[in-house]
Design an enzyme around this catalytic site. Structure first.
Site, mmCIF file in Angstrom:
data_model
loop_
_atom_site.group_PDB
_atom_site.id
_atom_site.type_symbol
_atom_site.label_atom_id
_atom_site.label_comp_id
_atom_site.label_asym_id
_atom_site.label_seq_id
_atom_site.Cartn_x
_atom_site.Cartn_y
_atom_site.Cartn_z
ATOM 1 N N ASP A 195 1.061 -1.194 0.353
ATOM 2 C CA ASP A 195 -0.534 -0.045 -0.238
ATOM 3 C C ASP A 195 0.422 1.011 0.017
ATOM 4 O O ASP A 195 1.729 1.419 0.955
ATOM 5 C CB ASP A 195 -0.649 0.165 1.662
ATOM 6 C CG ASP A 195 -2.241 1.361 0.973
ATOM 7 O OD1 ASP A 195 -2.422 1.093 0.350
ATOM 8 O OD2 ASP A 195 -1.544 2.159 1.559
ATOM 9 N N GLU A 226 1.911 0.077 -5.012
ATOM 10 C CA GLU A 226 0.653 0.730 -5.256
ATOM 11 C C GLU A 226 1.421 1.881 -5.610
ATOM 12 O O GLU A 226 2.235 2.968 -4.910
ATOM 13 C CB GLU A 226 0.307 0.378 -4.263
ATOM 14 C CG GLU A 226 -1.756 0.818 -4.613
ATOM 15 C CD GLU A 226 -1.621 2.469 -3.885
ATOM 16 O OE1 GLU A 226 -1.442 3.441 -3.400
ATOM 17 O OE2 GLU A 226 -2.680 3.137 -4.699
HETATM 18 C C1 LAG Z 1 -3.550 3.485 -0.542
HETATM 19 N N1 LAG Z 1 -3.179 2.923 -1.680
HETATM 20 O O1 LAG Z 1 -1.702 3.601 -1.658
HETATM 21 C C2 LAG Z 1 -4.787 2.694 -0.366
HETATM 22 O O2 LAG Z 1 -5.199 1.459 -1.687
HETATM 23 C C3 LAG Z 1 -6.457 3.767 -0.571
HETATM 24 O O3 LAG Z 1 -7.563 3.081 -0.265
HETATM 25 C C4 LAG Z 1 -5.550 4.255 1.152
HETATM 26 O O4 LAG Z 1 -7.349 4.916 1.239
HETATM 27 C C5 LAG Z 1 -4.497 4.883 1.153
HETATM 28 N N2 LAG Z 1 -3.806 4.226 0.460
HETATM 29 C C6 LAG Z 1 -4.470 4.702 2.756
HETATM 30 O O5 LAG Z 1 -3.906 3.756 2.656
HETATM 31 C C7 LAG Z 1 -8.252 4.716 2.289
HETATM 32 C C8 LAG Z 1 -8.953 5.581 1.714
HETATM 33 C C9 LAG Z 1 -9.232 7.267 3.012
HETATM 34 C C10 LAG Z 1 -8.175 7.118 3.715
HETATM 35 C C11 LAG Z 1 -7.401 5.905 3.952
HETATM 36 C C12 LAG Z 1 -7.210 6.170 5.961
HETATM 37 O O6 LAG Z 1 -9.485 6.170 0.387
HETATM 38 O O7 LAG Z 1 -9.939 8.068 2.219
HETATM 39 O O8 LAG Z 1 -8.410 8.018 4.446
HETATM 40 O O9 LAG Z 1 -7.812 5.058 3.550
HETATM 41 O O10 LAG Z 1 -8.081 4.898 6.751
HETATM 42 C C13 LAG Z 1 -9.341 8.955 5.650
HETATM 43 C C14 LAG Z 1 -10.571 10.613 5.667
HETATM 44 C C15 LAG Z 1 -9.149 11.036 5.582
HETATM 45 C C16 LAG Z 1 -7.761 11.589 6.385
HETATM 46 C C17 LAG Z 1 -7.645 10.026 6.806
HETATM 47 C C18 LAG Z 1 -6.492 9.906 8.261
HETATM 48 O O11 LAG Z 1 -10.351 9.746 4.034
HETATM 49 O O12 LAG Z 1 -9.912 12.442 5.350
HETATM 50 O O13 LAG Z 1 -7.384 12.127 6.433
HETATM 51 O O14 LAG Z 1 -8.333 8.955 6.760
HETATM 52 O O15 LAG Z 1 -7.646 9.494 9.292
#
Ligand code: LAG
Ligand code: CA
Length: 467
Positions: A195, A226
């Site tokens: 990741d 990734e």
């Molecule tokens: C990835 N690949 O490099 C994953 O495929 C992707 O799904 C991950 O984001 C990202 N990297 C981090 O591992 C996912 C969500 C994000 C989420 C993150 C952490 O798409 O939306 O962010 O996982 O859970 C969320 C909130 C953000 C916030 C963050 C930290 O949406 O607003 O800042 O959490 O609290």
């Protein structure tokens, strides 16, 4: 248990997005092994943060390297790996090693009960403390965010999405990450989807990879990274090949463009389109991020989605993935879970999970893919208008009709004379086919009707002679 079975030689990866461990185990036994899949990609197995409402992305916020997670207990995880091995299927784990939880989160609840505090950058079960994370410096921005996505230092040493960025330059952190991955290898894990690999310096990743043990089935773990494209130089996908393969996002977006345009263009689909070399490419139709961004075909696209998987499995470029997640209305929607957020067993019959890996045509194309391994594309045909056909040497032939009307044609299949099972619509059972058959004559020709939005694929002769 130690795996007794030997790998079946397949390489296709079923990406079972956020299936719980019990459901992955049954799928390996009942579907993936019998259909010839080579591996299953599973959710991040480490303990993660638990948040109100349980968005799916909790699992991308590690809070320890214990193996009690949303998908089940450590015992269930280990049993799943053993069951998949018994079915001849490798297990690739999603490895979240660039960061821990979000600095903007206040929850101190994890799925396995470990103590941690995002505000204090403290993860006592590892243990990690403040000095194990990148601050400013080395990140040049005082809010620790990434402002310039072409700046190597910012991309690799600032915080992606506020996620606390591990100091992967340090020997201690490298040792902890490698220790976690080696625990997974010890459980039988055969490889890793890394990741956010673009956000880890290549030298750091190289060091971590060098510390990994060989796998139970022998050889080095399969590492596929990734790397979201769009940056150049040291941040381009090619710059990460020294540490393993890369997930081919360009392949996914270009494939979608052709299925939404004219698939006759696919005749040259390969490196000239900007892809990494075949042996470094983990190719896909979509993944969990892309389906949410709607930048690729998704389960909402019906026949195009299905046919894109058929093409991917037939074309022989890269290591193909079949993506199977769940239907959602809101981007944050979790898979079905209990009141505490633990994901419940997958049900393929209630219109919740997509179970793409079980689709008759897609699942049987895995066998077609395996049967045609090493054979070059030959006998290309297209009508210039969204219908194509080709063989892989003399081992298999496929026709894909992405247009709105049926196509009837006498094709040169490259196959030996015989009666063949159309594996898109039938299963081979002994010398029988449960669906339609196609006769190939002594000159390798067959007259076939391919319905609108459908395909026909042949590789297994159900009788050895032409009828
Ligand atoms: C990835 N690949 O490099 C994953 O495929 C992707 O799904 C991950 O984001 C990202 N990297 C981090 O591992 C996912 C969500 C994000 C989420 C993150 C952490 O798409 O939306 O962010 O996982 O859970 C969320 C909130 C953000 C916030 C963050 C930290 O949406 O607003 O800042 O959490 O609290
Ligand atoms: Ca980083």
């Amino acid at each position: 248990a130690q795996a007794a079975a030997t790998p079946n030689g397949g390489d296709v990866i079923a990406n079972l997005f956020q299936w719980n461990w019990n459901s992955v185990a049954s799928e390996c036994t009942d579907v993936l092994g019998p259909k010839g899949y080579g591996a299953v990609q599973v959710a991040p197995p480490q303990e993660s943060i638990s948040l109100p409402g349980h968005p799916w992305w909790e699992v991308y916020q590690p809070v320890s390297y214990h193996l009690n997670s949303r998908m089940g207990t450590e015992a269930q995880f280990r049993a799943m790996v053993a069951a998949c091995h018994d079915a001849g299927v490798k297990v690739y784990a999603d490895a979240v090693i660039n960061h821990m939880a979000g600095s903007n989160q206040s929850s101190t609840t994890g799925y396995g009960g470990s103590a941690f505090s995002p505000s204090a950058y403290s993860y006592s079960a590892v243990p990690y403390g403040k000095s194990d994370f990148h601050g400013s410096p080395p990140c040049p921005n005082s809010d620790l965010g990434i402002n310039d996505w072409n700046n190597v230092t910012q991309v690799q040493e600032c915080q992606l999405l506020n996620l606390e960025d591990l100091n992967t330059e340090s020997d201690y952190v490298r040792g902890k990450i490698a220790g976690y991955l080696n625990t997974l290898i010890g459980a039988g894990v055969d490889g890793f989807r890394v990741d956010a690999a673009k956000h880890i310096a290549q030298a750091d990743m190289g060091n971590i990879v060098s510390r990994l043990s060989d796998t139970q089935w022998g050889g080095r773990p399969y590492v596929y990274q990734e790397i979201f494209p769009g940056s150049s130089g040291q941040l381009a996908p090619a710059a990460f090949e020294g540490n393993g393969s890369v997930l081919e996002f360009t392949y996914a977006s270009k494939l979608t463009q052709q299925f939404n345009g004219n698939i006759a263009n696919l005749k040259t689909f390969g490196p000239s389109w900007g892809f990494e070399p075949s042996d470094k490419s983990a190719v896909m139709v979509t993944n969990h991020d892309l389906e949410r961004d709607r930048t690729t075909l998704t389960y909402n696209d019906g026949s195009k989605y299905r046919l894109a998987h058929v093409f991917e499995l037939a074309w022989g470029y890269g290591t193909p993935q079949v993506y199977a997640g769940y239907r959602f209305n809101n981007k944050d929607d979790s898979p079905p879970a209990d009141g505490n957020g633990f994901v419940t067993d997958v049900n393929c019959g209630n219109n919740t999970w997509t179970c793409t890996d079980r689709d008759q045509g897609i699942a049987n194309m895995v066998g077609w893919h395996n049967a045609t391994k090493g054979q070059a594309v030959a006998n290309w045909w297209d009508n210039g208008n969204n219908a194509i056909a080709f063989s892989r040497g003399s081992k298999g032939w496929v026709a894909i009709n992405n247009s709105g009307s049926a196509v009837t044609q006498t094709f040169t299949t490259g196959l030996a004379a015989g009666t063949y099972c159309d594996v898109i619509h039938g299963d081979v059972s002994g010398s029988d086919c449960t669906g339609p058959t196609v006769s190939v004559d002594g000159s390798g020709k067959a007259t076939v009707t391919v319905n609108a939005g459908d395909a026909v694929a042949l590789h297994a002769a159900t009788t050895g002679t032409a009828s």
